[in-house]
Design an enzyme around this catalytic site. Structure first.
Site, PDB file in Angstrom:
ATOM      1  N   GLN A 494       0.813  -1.203   0.000  1.00  0.00           N
ATOM      2  CA  GLN A 494       0.000   0.000   0.000  1.00  0.00           C
ATOM      3  C   GLN A 494       0.853   1.262   0.000  1.00  0.00           C
ATOM      4  O   GLN A 494       0.508   2.247  -0.645  1.00  0.00           O
ATOM      5  CB  GLN A 494      -0.931   0.009   1.220  1.00  0.00           C
ATOM      6  CG  GLN A 494      -1.835   1.224   1.320  1.00  0.00           C
ATOM      7  CD  GLN A 494      -2.794   1.345   0.155  1.00  0.00           C
ATOM      8  OE1 GLN A 494      -3.101   0.346  -0.500  1.00  0.00           O
ATOM      9  NE2 GLN A 494      -3.286   2.541  -0.108  1.00  0.00           N
ATOM     10  N   GLU A 495       1.966   1.244   0.731  1.00  0.00           N
ATOM     11  CA  GLU A 495       2.784   2.440   0.885  1.00  0.00           C
ATOM     12  C   GLU A 495       3.469   2.851  -0.414  1.00  0.00           C
ATOM     13  O   GLU A 495       3.416   4.006  -0.823  1.00  0.00           O
ATOM     14  CB  GLU A 495       3.860   2.204   1.962  1.00  0.00           C
ATOM     15  CG  GLU A 495       3.378   2.406   3.380  1.00  0.00           C
ATOM     16  CD  GLU A 495       3.216   3.865   3.751  1.00  0.00           C
ATOM     17  OE1 GLU A 495       3.519   4.743   2.931  1.00  0.00           O
ATOM     18  OE2 GLU A 495       2.768   4.128   4.876  1.00  0.00           O
ATOM     19  N   SER A 496       4.158   1.910  -1.054  1.00  0.00           N
ATOM     20  CA  SER A 496       5.025   2.280  -2.171  1.00  0.00           C
ATOM     21  C   SER A 496       4.813   1.449  -3.425  1.00  0.00           C
ATOM     22  O   SER A 496       5.400   1.747  -4.465  1.00  0.00           O
ATOM     23  CB  SER A 496       6.495   2.127  -1.755  1.00  0.00           C
ATOM     24  OG  SER A 496       6.803   0.751  -1.515  1.00  0.00           O
ATOM     25  N   TYR A 603      -6.413   3.565   3.506  1.00  0.00           N
ATOM     26  CA  TYR A 603      -5.106   2.941   3.737  1.00  0.00           C
ATOM     27  C   TYR A 603      -5.240   1.704   4.619  1.00  0.00           C
ATOM     28  O   TYR A 603      -4.722   0.625   4.295  1.00  0.00           O
ATOM     29  CB  TYR A 603      -4.198   3.980   4.380  1.00  0.00           C
ATOM     30  CG  TYR A 603      -2.816   3.526   4.757  1.00  0.00           C
ATOM     31  CD1 TYR A 603      -1.751   3.650   3.877  1.00  0.00           C
ATOM     32  CD2 TYR A 603      -2.556   3.000   6.023  1.00  0.00           C
ATOM     33  CE1 TYR A 603      -0.467   3.263   4.233  1.00  0.00           C
ATOM     34  CE2 TYR A 603      -1.274   2.605   6.383  1.00  0.00           C
ATOM     35  CZ  TYR A 603      -0.238   2.742   5.487  1.00  0.00           C
ATOM     36  OH  TYR A 603       1.018   2.366   5.844  1.00  0.00           O
TER      37      TYR A 603
END
Length: 650
Positions: A494-496, A603
């Site tokens: 999810q982050e990168s 998120y």
């Protein structure tokens, strides 16, 4: 992973050999050309474009040469560009720009000719011009316009003009304008509020004050007539953003001068802002708003607060009152089914509830997974089809769209690269999508692999959707910490999206998007004495610091992955504040759905959904997302108290 690195090295070496010093100078000039266009400097753009006569992507050079001059360019020049590069993604981009310019010039004949050729058709302002063009020809477009006009901060002149046109034609009435005025308050759209009040022949200065200086607007009182009352309601909502208490005091004082409906609208404006604070009295505010026409945000937050309060009757009523397009979203399909089950006193879905759940249970997403569990199906990994052959991958290397995408990715122009990549996917079969995803894997563009593979429904490959690169670093790190590796990979996805050099607008870096200040703090905690900010771009250091930070946050959040995930995104301080609003344990899914920040809410859903899939992949057995979410408890709540709590349990 070694194979991926080897392929990347070969790709970059070939690229470097191919471009040489001249190629690198040309790339530098192209980047300067792009910057000149962003600064709307036509002369500088023309200067750099002239140095790129033989550039490998001429369509973008010509686009950047033309873009700053679009207002003055003749239609013949623009048509020449569209014809010369027909079929390319950049043509659709220029057509988008041109449609906005045609609308501004009121050249409706050319606009109507070009609109059907706009492939993506994803620009709200173009949609507003399109509706305005139809309205000017006498078509009834009010219902379509209401669906488009929901977020005033993105209106600009095109949507403001549409509202004025519809009002002048009698397709919008004063009620429509008052809806738009209240939306302007919700979205802090001062200019739009002023324009709406001007159409109503009201006091524009008071409208501006209501949005920008609500305390001053409220001291001037309610005023007379509905327009003045509506401006006052906007001021109440804006005041509530700063102080719900002061807004409620002002409303109580003004109530005798407001109609019953106006009071309900005022309470809805206050309730929305109170919802963002998760204050216990918010449910009472929503109750007082009963009868008001609610905006999309108000409808959703009224439902979320009812979920937190266990008020299933209100959950059901509010979801049923949503527009069909909103009501059909998986989130509200799931909670409507749950409300039906709760009101029937049943832990097993049947009838309409079962039908609703079956409609979303196959979706590979948070609410699809939860719906499946309600129907008795745990999270599993679908069996893959036949492996993709190299013969199926090979055509992508010579495909112009993907060639341009690779070129842009090599220059770290991810926006342009992603546009070209996605354009190239149009019209491909599911099998071809999987082959394109494998092409992305071989070129170490893992975010495109994930995104491309995510698009398939019948033919699936979850090793593409949920890759686990750098396991040689990740496994010993998580094992030493006793940290759930599936959760860490779920967060990275999810982050990168596994972009190693990812940089956020606030300065977070690398796979785990570690902030420099966080990196320094964690490095000190774990004894990494030689830490420097540049080390965040190193995969090993990034994983080491990110995983340790996750472990620290998890400990501070009493082992709750839900709370720790939210804290990783929004910060531990905000999580402590949100958690402090709990008086007893709350079902994890309810807590997530009522997180006040949109970004954090999405998120956490995605990270927890990812984690369940990764766990199923790593462990080779079905997973329960509901069990992983568990209950979220107030700080200091004992394990026994959590078990004894019946909130959300069935």
């Amino acid at each position: 992973m070694d194979r991926q690195r080897s392929l990347l090295a070969l790709t970059l070496t070939a690229h470097a050999d191919d471009i040489g010093d001249d190629g690198r100078r040309a790339d530098d000039a192209f980047l300067l050309l792009r910057d000149a266009v962003r600064q709307d400097d036509a002369a500088k753009a023309d200067f750099y474009a002239n140095r790129l006569a033989s550039y490998s992507i001429p369509s973008y050079v010509d686009y950047y040469r033309l873009k700053p001059r679009l207002k003055d360019a003749g239609n013949a020049e623009i048509r020449d560009f569209l014809k010369r590069y027909e079929g390319q993604a950049i043509v659709d981009r220029l057509r988008n720009d041109w449609l906005l310019e045609l609308g501004r010039k009121r050249d409706w004949a050319t606009f109507d000719e070009q609109l059907p050729l706009f492939v993506l058709n994803d620009d709200v302002q173009v949609k507003c011009y399109a509706l305005q063009s139809r309205a000017l020809k006498g078509h009834k477009v009010a219902s379509d316009a209401r669906e488009v006009l929901t977020a005033p901060n993105g209106y600009g002149e095109p949507c403001a003009g549409l509202i004025a046109t519809l009002y002048a034609a009698g397709q919008f009435n004063t009620d429509d304008l008052y809806v738009q005025l209240r939306l302007s308050g919700e979205y802090n759209a001062t200019g739009q509020a002023r324009r709406i009040v001007a159409l109503l022949n009201g006091n524009e200065k008071r409208a501006v004050q209501a949005v920008d200086l609500p305390a001053i607007a409220l001291t001037k009182g309610v005023g007379s007539g509905r327009t003045e009352h509506e401006i006052f309601i906007v001021a109440l909502g804006r005041m509530a953003k700063t102080s719900v208490k002061l807004a409620t005091i002002a409303l109580h004082r003004a109530a005798p001068k407001l109609s019953a409906l106006e009071q309900q609208e005022a309470w809805a404006a206050i309730a929305l802002q109170s919802s963002y604070t998760l204050a216990p009295e918010t449910g009472d505010y929503w109750h007082k708003s009963q009868g008001a026409a609610l905006s999309i945000d108000q409808q959703q937050w009224k439902t979320r607060i009812a979920l937190r309060n266990g008020d299933w009757k209100t959950v059901r009523q509010t979801i049923r009152a949503m527009p069909a397009s909103l009501r059909s979203e998986p989130v509200w399909v799931y909670w409507l089914a749950r409300a039906q089950m709760a009101e029937n006193g049943s832990s097993q879905p049947s009838g309409e509830a079962a039908q609703l759940l079956r409609g979303i249970a196959e979706l590979p997403s948070f609410y699809g997974q939860l719906a499946g569990e309600e129907l008795g199906k745990l999270v599993t990994i679908p069996l893959p089809g036949l492996p993709i052959s190299q013969a199926e991958v090979a055509p992508f290397a010579s495909n112009p769209n993907f060639q341009r995408a690779l070129k842009f990715f090599s220059m770290r122009l991810r926006f342009e690269g992603t546009r070209e990549w996605n354009w190239g996917l149009r019209g491909l079969s599911e099998r071809e999508h999987l082959a394109a995803a494998e092409f992305a894997r071989q070129n170490n563009i893992l975010d495109r692999m994930v995104n491309t593979s995510d698009r398939t429904r019948l033919q699936v490959d979850y090793t593409q959707r949920f890759p686990a690169p750098h396991n040689d670093i990740m496994h010993p790190t998580t094992q030493t910490l006793g940290l759930d590796k599936a959760w860490v990979y779920g967060l990275i996805r999810q982050e990168s999206r596994f972009i190693m050099d990812a940089q956020s607008h606030v300065g977070a870096s690398g796979l785990m998007q570690v902030m420099p200040s966080t990196g320094r703090w964690v490095a000190k905690k774990i004894g990494l004495t030689d830490f420097a900010q540049e080390m965040l771009s190193d995969v090993r250091t990034n994983i080491l610091l990110g995983a340790n930070y996750m472990n620290m946050v998890l400990g501070n959040m009493d082992g709750s992955q839900v709370l720790a995930t939210a804290a990783y995104n929004a910060g531990p301080g905000r999580l402590r504040s949100w958690r402090s609003t709990l008086s007893k344990p709350m079902e994890g899914a309810v807590f997530i759905e009522s997180i006040p920040f949109f970004e954090t809410r999405v998120y956490v859903k995605n990270v927890m959904s990812n984690t369940a899939y990764y766990a199923a992949l790593f462990e080779g057995r079905p997973q329960s997302l509901k069990l992983r979410l568990g209950n979220v408890a107030p700080k200091g709540y004992s394990e026994q108290e959590q078990q004894e709590s019946s909130f959300g349990a069935r």
